[in-house]
Design an enzyme around this catalytic site. Structure first.
Site, mmCIF file in Angstrom:
data_model
loop_
_atom_site.group_PDB
_atom_site.id
_atom_site.type_symbol
_atom_site.label_atom_id
_atom_site.label_comp_id
_atom_site.label_asym_id
_atom_site.label_seq_id
_atom_site.Cartn_x
_atom_site.Cartn_y
_atom_site.Cartn_z
ATOM 1 N N SER A 1 0.875 -1.619 0.018
ATOM 2 C CA SER A 1 0.226 0.116 -0.030
ATOM 3 C C SER A 1 1.153 1.272 0.160
ATOM 4 C CB SER A 1 -1.106 0.016 1.538
ATOM 5 O OG SER A 1 -0.092 -0.229 2.535
ATOM 6 N N HIS B 1 -5.209 -4.062 -2.481
ATOM 7 C CA HIS B 1 -4.691 -2.727 -4.023
ATOM 8 C C HIS B 1 -4.516 -3.202 -5.323
ATOM 9 C CE1 HIS B 1 -4.432 0.153 -1.041
ATOM 10 N NE2 HIS B 1 -4.134 -0.526 -0.159
ATOM 11 N N LYS C 1 -11.935 0.351 -2.105
ATOM 12 C CA LYS C 1 -10.863 0.443 -3.243
ATOM 13 C C LYS C 1 -10.869 0.689 -4.576
ATOM 14 C CE LYS C 1 -7.424 -0.296 0.307
ATOM 15 N NZ LYS C 1 -8.371 -0.666 1.556
#
Length: 384
Positions: free
Chosen positions: A178, A206, A238
């Protein structure tokens, strides 16, 4: 204790490590509103630009009218509704696994995985740059936690061999890290785990939605199956632009989490309207597949421009493009200069990253266009 807390807060301020929240008065997007400022935003994790997608918003509104706002209870009481079940089934199919289980956040999912699978006397091995939720999960599990050097599979193998007598061994890694934006060597890690009898857990917060031919994430990109990586965690806040998280795996894993993961059992379920909106986001990964190649084009454009400017970017092909600064105060000043130029980029400082590695964490989104990336590069040329 109050005096001690005041002293710690003062130390944070003096070291340029004090964190402050920003209050937005606009939706997430390429541009955001903070007070009277309209800023070009390069620090959101809304990688595909879905957080303000009209179809996602419509689904949220329609399902709030149908199911109400709150879920009312935990999943095991009366909080599990039709959208929850439908999304779990859709995520299982999308990731190519028998089942999936929803959690309120990625943090709660990782805590739950570790608590359900590990016990005192076991051993857990984690990449040194893993997300805090994986590290905290390992610490709270009661197992002995050891950290291997970042992406160093030889070091991991050495540590595993030293604990060959331990029956329960678990290896955990981020798929995409990250703060550095680089990817784990998942194929090598899977091979080491198979050789050493360890269970591999991948946190793909991610990577999910961004990487792979279909957006299924780091495992799809690496060509790894559920047999090689038995436990997959992904977040929904996300790339999918909504909220919550999931764990995907086989029948025993999911049933084990339902029975033993305290962060699942004792947490109110995600609001069903938000879950229904996430189903639309998941569908958009397929129907608006242009978002991923567009994002990759923006990443390539930014990296090429940064190279021309001689900017010290870290080695990342993901939407996370960290600009290494080093000193925390210098990173904060650079962030403030960019903001005065209409560009919002967060300064990431210790303890989130190691001392001496403060950075600007630049993140790109499919909501951006080429002109906006060029504006960012122009601002960096003036101030970096």
């Amino acid at each position: 204790m109050q005096l001690r807390l005041q002293q710690r807060l003062q130390e944070r301020r003096q070291q340029s490590l004090y964190r402050q929240r920003l209050t937005l008065s606009s939706p997430q997007g390429a541009e955001v509103q903070i007070g009277t400022e309209r800023l070009l935003c390069f620090c959101s994790n809304d990688y595909l630009g879905l957080a303000n997608h009209p179809q996602v918003i419509t689904s949220l509104q329609e399902n709030a009218a149908r199911y109400g706002v709150g879920s009312g209870a935990s999943h095991l009481v009366v909080g599990h509704s039709g959208p929850h079940q439908e999304l779990e089934e859709a995520l299982a199919e999308f990731t190519g696994r028998p089942r999936a289980l929803l959690f309120s956040s990625g943090y709660m999912a990782n805590i739950g995985i570790m608590a359900a699978l590990l016990k005192r006397g076991d051993a857990v091995f984690e990449d040194r740059l893993n997300h805090a939720s994986l590290l905290d999960g390992g610490l709270l599990s009661g197992a002995r936690l050891q950290r291997f050097r970042h992406n160093d599979t030889d070091h991991l193998k050495q540590l595993l061999q030293q604990r060959a007598d331990v029956e329960g061994k678990l290896v955990a890694t981020d798929g995409v890290f990250s703060m550095d934006g680089d990817s784990a060597p998942l194929g090598e890690l899977a091979t080491v785990c198979a050789e050493q009898g360890a269970l591999l857990v991948v946190d793909d917060a991610h990577g999910f939605g961004v990487l792979g031919a279909n957006g299924a994430g780091s495992l799809e990109q690496a060509g790894l199956s559920a047999r090689e990586v038995p436990v997959l965690m992904g977040t929904l806040g996300k790339a999918l632009g909504t909220g919550g998280a999931f764990v995907a795996g086989d029948e025993d894993l999911i049933e084990g989490l339902i029975q033993f993961a305290r962060s699942y059992i004792y947490t109110t379920a995600i609001p069903p309207a938000l879950v229904a909106a996430t189903l639309v986001s998941l569908e958009l990964l397929t129907t608006e597949a242009w978002r991923r190649p567009h994002l990759q084009q923006l990443i390539a454009r930014f990296r090429a421009g940064a190279e021309q400017l001689g900017l010290p970017l870290m080695d990342s092909q993901s939407p996370i493009q960290p600009l290494l600064v080093g000193d925390a105060d210098a990173a904060l000043r650079l962030s403030e200069k960019l903001r005065s130029d209409g560009v919002l980029v967060s300064a990431i400082r210790p303890p989130t990253v190691h001392a001496g590695t403060a950075r600007l964490r630049i993140t790109l989104s499919a909501a951006h266009n080429e002109d906006q990336v060029d504006r960012l590069l122009d601002a960096l040329q003036r101030h970096a």
